[in-house]
Design a protein around this motif. Structure first.
Motif, PDB file in Angstrom:
ATOM      1  N   GLU A  34      13.850  43.928 -36.542  1.00 41.92           N
ATOM      2  CA  GLU A  34      13.380  43.264 -35.319  1.00 41.92           C
ATOM      3  C   GLU A  34      14.223  42.011 -35.137  1.00 41.92           C
ATOM      4  O   GLU A  34      14.364  41.215 -36.071  1.00 41.92           O
ATOM      5  CB  GLU A  34      11.911  42.881 -35.483  1.00 41.92           C
ATOM      6  CG  GLU A  34      11.281  42.404 -34.191  1.00 41.92           C
ATOM      7  CD  GLU A  34       9.905  41.839 -34.470  1.00 41.92           C
ATOM      8  OE1 GLU A  34       8.922  42.546 -34.225  1.00 41.92           O
ATOM      9  OE2 GLU A  34       9.828  40.694 -34.946  1.00 41.92           O
ATOM     10  N   VAL A  72      15.437  38.640 -32.608  1.00 38.43           N
ATOM     11  CA  VAL A  72      15.087  37.758 -31.489  1.00 38.43           C
ATOM     12  C   VAL A  72      16.350  37.004 -31.112  1.00 38.43           C
ATOM     13  O   VAL A  72      17.019  36.444 -31.981  1.00 38.43           O
ATOM     14  CB  VAL A  72      13.964  36.784 -31.894  1.00 38.43           C
ATOM     15  CG1 VAL A  72      13.759  35.733 -30.814  1.00 38.43           C
ATOM     16  CG2 VAL A  72      12.694  37.530 -32.163  1.00 38.43           C
ATOM     17  N   TRP A 131      18.188  35.961 -34.271  1.00 41.43           N
ATOM     18  CA  TRP A 131      17.319  35.670 -35.414  1.00 41.43           C
ATOM     19  C   TRP A 131      16.841  37.023 -35.945  1.00 41.43           C
ATOM     20  O   TRP A 131      16.376  37.852 -35.167  1.00 41.43           O
ATOM     21  CB  TRP A 131      16.085  34.874 -34.991  1.00 41.43           C
ATOM     22  CG  TRP A 131      16.336  33.458 -34.639  1.00 41.43           C
ATOM     23  CD1 TRP A 131      16.341  32.950 -33.373  1.00 41.43           C
ATOM     24  CD2 TRP A 131      16.566  32.387 -35.521  1.00 41.43           C
ATOM     25  NE1 TRP A 131      16.579  31.614 -33.385  1.00 41.43           N
ATOM     26  CE2 TRP A 131      16.726  31.235 -34.730  1.00 41.43           C
ATOM     27  CE3 TRP A 131      16.683  32.252 -36.893  1.00 41.43           C
ATOM     28  CZ2 TRP A 131      16.981  29.992 -35.269  1.00 41.43           C
ATOM     29  CZ3 TRP A 131      16.920  31.017 -37.420  1.00 41.43           C
ATOM     30  CH2 TRP A 131      17.087  29.890 -36.616  1.00 41.43           C
ATOM     31  N   THR A 167      14.047  38.488 -37.411  1.00 41.79           N
ATOM     32  CA  THR A 167      12.653  38.201 -37.774  1.00 41.79           C
ATOM     33  C   THR A 167      12.096  39.251 -38.722  1.00 41.79           C
ATOM     34  O   THR A 167      11.111  39.028 -39.400  1.00 41.79           O
ATOM     35  CB  THR A 167      11.786  38.136 -36.513  1.00 41.79           C
ATOM     36  OG1 THR A 167      12.062  39.289 -35.733  1.00 41.79           O
ATOM     37  CG2 THR A 167      12.091  36.902 -35.729  1.00 41.79           C
ATOM     38  N   VAL A 175       9.252  32.392 -37.736  1.00 38.96           N
ATOM     39  CA  VAL A 175       9.346  33.547 -36.853  1.00 38.96           C
ATOM     40  C   VAL A 175       8.584  33.279 -35.556  1.00 38.96           C
ATOM     41  O   VAL A 175       9.096  33.495 -34.448  1.00 38.96           O
ATOM     42  CB  VAL A 175       8.793  34.804 -37.548  1.00 38.96           C
ATOM     43  CG1 VAL A 175       8.605  35.932 -36.554  1.00 38.96           C
ATOM     44  CG2 VAL A 175       9.720  35.230 -38.663  1.00 38.96           C
ATOM     45  N   ASP A 176       7.343  32.737 -35.715  1.00 40.17           N
ATOM     46  CA  ASP A 176       6.535  32.451 -34.519  1.00 40.17           C
ATOM     47  C   ASP A 176       7.243  31.447 -33.621  1.00 40.17           C
ATOM     48  O   ASP A 176       7.332  31.620 -32.404  1.00 40.17           O
ATOM     49  CB  ASP A 176       5.167  31.879 -34.942  1.00 40.17           C
ATOM     50  CG  ASP A 176       4.310  32.965 -35.536  1.00 40.17           C
ATOM     51  OD1 ASP A 176       4.660  34.156 -35.328  1.00 40.17           O
ATOM     52  OD2 ASP A 176       3.325  32.647 -36.228  1.00 40.17           O
ATOM     53  N   LYS A 192      10.178  32.966 -31.934  1.00 43.94           N
ATOM     54  CA  LYS A 192       9.770  33.898 -30.881  1.00 43.94           C
ATOM     55  C   LYS A 192       9.304  33.141 -29.646  1.00 43.94           C
ATOM     56  O   LYS A 192       9.656  33.473 -28.514  1.00 43.94           O
ATOM     57  CB  LYS A 192       8.621  34.780 -31.394  1.00 43.94           C
ATOM     58  CG  LYS A 192       9.121  36.003 -32.159  1.00 43.94           C
ATOM     59  CD  LYS A 192       7.961  36.903 -32.514  1.00 43.94           C
ATOM     60  CE  LYS A 192       8.454  38.090 -33.291  1.00 43.94           C
ATOM     61  NZ  LYS A 192       7.352  38.846 -33.905  1.00 43.94           N
ATOM     62  N   GLU A 193       8.513  32.076 -29.890  1.00 42.70           N
ATOM     63  CA  GLU A 193       7.997  31.278 -28.785  1.00 42.70           C
ATOM     64  C   GLU A 193       9.138  30.685 -27.962  1.00 42.70           C
ATOM     65  O   GLU A 193       9.181  30.796 -26.731  1.00 42.70           O
ATOM     66  CB  GLU A 193       7.158  30.138 -29.348  1.00 42.70           C
ATOM     67  CG  GLU A 193       5.938  29.810 -28.510  1.00 42.70           C
ATOM     68  CD  GLU A 193       5.041  28.857 -29.275  1.00 42.70           C
ATOM     69  OE1 GLU A 193       5.094  27.661 -28.960  1.00 42.70           O
ATOM     70  OE2 GLU A 193       4.354  29.312 -30.229  1.00 42.70           O
ATOM     71  N   GLU A 213      10.928  33.252 -26.046  1.00 43.35           N
ATOM     72  CA  GLU A 213      10.170  33.678 -24.868  1.00 43.35           C
ATOM     73  C   GLU A 213      10.293  32.667 -23.733  1.00 43.35           C
ATOM     74  O   GLU A 213      10.533  33.023 -22.582  1.00 43.35           O
ATOM     75  CB  GLU A 213       8.687  33.830 -25.245  1.00 43.35           C
ATOM     76  CG  GLU A 213       8.295  35.277 -25.477  1.00 43.35           C
ATOM     77  CD  GLU A 213       6.932  35.378 -26.105  1.00 43.35           C
ATOM     78  OE1 GLU A 213       6.032  34.623 -25.674  1.00 43.35           O
ATOM     79  OE2 GLU A 213       6.788  36.191 -27.050  1.00 43.35           O
TER      80      GLU A 213
END
Lengths: 342, 203
Positions: B75, B77, B97, B99, B151-152, B155-156, B159
């Motif tokens: 996965e 990002v 990234w 993840t 990771v969070d 991802k944030e 996004e």
């Protein structure tokens, strides 16, 4: 010799005399079972047991023994209970009792009787009886077949064994194994060879060959292990046995191997006599030489085991009745003639 | 009689020949390797266990696509424009990234097909074969070095940036459209240009 203990309690003296061969047999059996596996390993370019106890797995047999002691004593439902339980002990008793007449050293022999060889041959035929007993009492077809084969081969091979022993008796003129050994002292043949019977008479070399084949059969060793042939009869007369009773069979078998090897040593290789004349000879060295020669013969038996395949039953009988028995008797006559002429 | 002697002689000779062979082997050194103490060096190219040098991975997903049993799970990002992930040791710029980079060795069939497509040679077999587990899930190896929080966060951020970029794109699109309309209004185009405009509208 019990008389030499003088004022010791006779019961104690008998116990001491009985325990010396027993100790030798028990220690030897542990070492020989480990040794057999090592020999098998080395001959097949493996290492053999290598984990238990550190140096080359020397404690393997002890570990196996501990395992066997812990096992359940299983008696098959339809087996003849008493005979089934009794057979292994009878087998061991037979081979153990025969040690009484073997001269371990110049001052140690279990029983100084004048018919030593006769007694030894008589008592070892009880072995056959116990094997049949085990095979019959197990109520198992493999056991029965093994027992019957054993009876057939032991009864046939008693003849060449006894006849070759007789050739030695013709030379020695005595049935007492101590006297037989004493006759082989000294180094007179060709100036350096020890006075052993194998060197005294060329026909006794042939006699030893036949004797060796016969003792291979009598102690159920490959290539004559038909009573327990693994690939045909599972384990022959031992099939239904487990735990300590089976261990008794193994013990008896190894004791028998040693017994017959030692008999061969006494008859042909000078018993407790040192191969170097008076050098390294004496009562204690006697023990050493006697057992060393015996172990060498046992090693040869192991060596043969990992070399040759098994004979068929009919081939076994043919070797005995067709070749060995005529050869032994011709040999006996030749040995007697040699003794008369020289 | 003569046949018996001749056969006996052949038998004896073959027995002693056989015993000679066995005694020679008796003195030969054993071929056994005492395994846990002594280990055989694996041959070059042995396929034992997959390893990913995660620092060199550019997240191109080629290995996962090459895998016939789908045991590689990746996965990625997209990195935001404010971070520079640097370059791999082979000089390829890193844009993603990673993840998640999981390899399920329980599924792996050791075909080695994933190692060839890798542009940075970061996935390869290592000569390690003692990794049996009692639980099958322990055979899933996680190669991603990012913490869950990271990771969070990543991802944030990604996004947000994606949203901004989307808005940007929409804005530009609108501008373009407006311009095109303006143009169309201000001066009528020649007929040949008409299809172009239509295409713009559709996209």
């Amino acid at each position: 010799m019990i008389e030499s203990y003088g004022n010791i309690n006779p019961v104690l003296a008998v116990l001491i005399h009985a325990l010396i061969p027993l100790t030798i047999i028990l220690v030897y059996a542990l070492v020989a079972i480990w040794g057999e596996r090592k020999v098998a390993g080395f001959i097949q370019d493996r290492l053999g047991p290598h984990r238990v106890g550190g140096w080359h797995g020397w404690a393997q047999s002890i570990a196996d023994l501990l395992k066997l002691i812990q096992k359940e004593d299983i008696v098959p439902k339809d087996a003849s209970r008493f005979l089934f339980k009794f057979a292994p002990f009878m087998m061991f008793a037979a081979s153990y009792a025969a040690f009484a007449v073997l001269p371990f050293s110049s001052w140690y022999i279990g029983s100084m009787i004048d018919i030593g060889v006769f007694y030894l041959i008589a008592i070892t035929s009880v072995l056959t009886l116990s094997v049949i007993m085990a095979g019959w009492a197990s109520n198992n077809k493999w056991s029965l077949l093994g027992g019957m084969r054993s009876a057939a081969q032991l009864v046939s091979y008693e003849v060449p064994t006894i006849a070759t022993v007789l050739t030695v008796i013709v030379v020695s003129g005595s049935l007492n194994l101590m006297t037989v050994t004493e006759l082989q002292s000294g180094n007179d043949i060709l100036g350096f060879l020890p006075n052993w019977f194998i060197f005294q008479n060329p026909f006794l070399i042939i006699a030893f060959g036949i004797f060796f084949i016969s003792i291979l059969v009598e102690s159920h060793r490959v290539p004559f292990d038909l009573p327990e042939s693994e690939s045909e009869l599972v384990a022959g007369y031992q099939t239904e046995y487990s735990g300590m009773r089976w261990a008794m069979f193994m013990l008896a078998e190894y004791a028998d191997m040693l017994l017959l090897s030692l008999l061969g040593v006494t008859l042909f290789f000078g018993g407790w006599n040192s191969p170097f004349g008076s050098f390294m000879s004496g009562p204690a060295w006697g023990f050493f030489w006697f057992l060393l020669k015996g172990f060498l013969l046992v090693f040869v038996m192991m060596w043969i085991r990992w070399t040759l395949p098994r004979y068929r039953v009919d081939q076994l009988m043919h070797i005995c009745w067709g070749i060995l028995i005529p050869a032994t008797f011709i040999n006996l006559i030749l040995v007697a003639l040699w003794e008369v002429v020289f | 009689m003569t046949t018996v002697i001749r056969e006996g002689w052949t038998t004896l000779k073959s027995i002693f020949t056989g015993m000679g062979v066995t005694i020679r082997h008796f003195f030969k050194p054993a071929v056994t390797e005492l395994y846990p103490e002594e280990k055989v060096e694996l041959p070059k190219g042995a396929r034992a266990k997959l390893y990913v040098n995660i620092d060199d991975c550019i997240g191109c997903n080629l290995c996962a696509r090459a895998c016939p049993v789908n045991c590689i799970d990746i996965e990625t990002v997209l990195a935001t424009s404010d971070v520079d992930l640097g370059k791999t040791s082979t000089g390829n710029p890193k844009r993603f990234w990673l993840t998640q980079f999981d390899i399920d060795m329980a599924k792996c069939m050791y075909c080695d097909l994933c190692t060839f497509p890798c542009p940075t040679d970061c996935i390869y077999m290592v000569p390690e074969y003692e990794y049996s587990e009692f639980d099958r899930t322990n055979l899933i190896y996680h190669f991603s070095d990012l913490t869950p929080e990271k990771v969070d966060e990543v991802k944030e951020k990604a996004e947000k940036e994606a949203e901004e970029k989307k808005k940007e794109r929409e804005r530009k699109m609108k501008e373009k459209k407006a311009k095109a309309k303006d143009k169309a209004k201000s001066k009528p185009k020649p007929k040949s240009k008409q299809p172009d405009n239509k295409e713009d509208e559709e996209s």
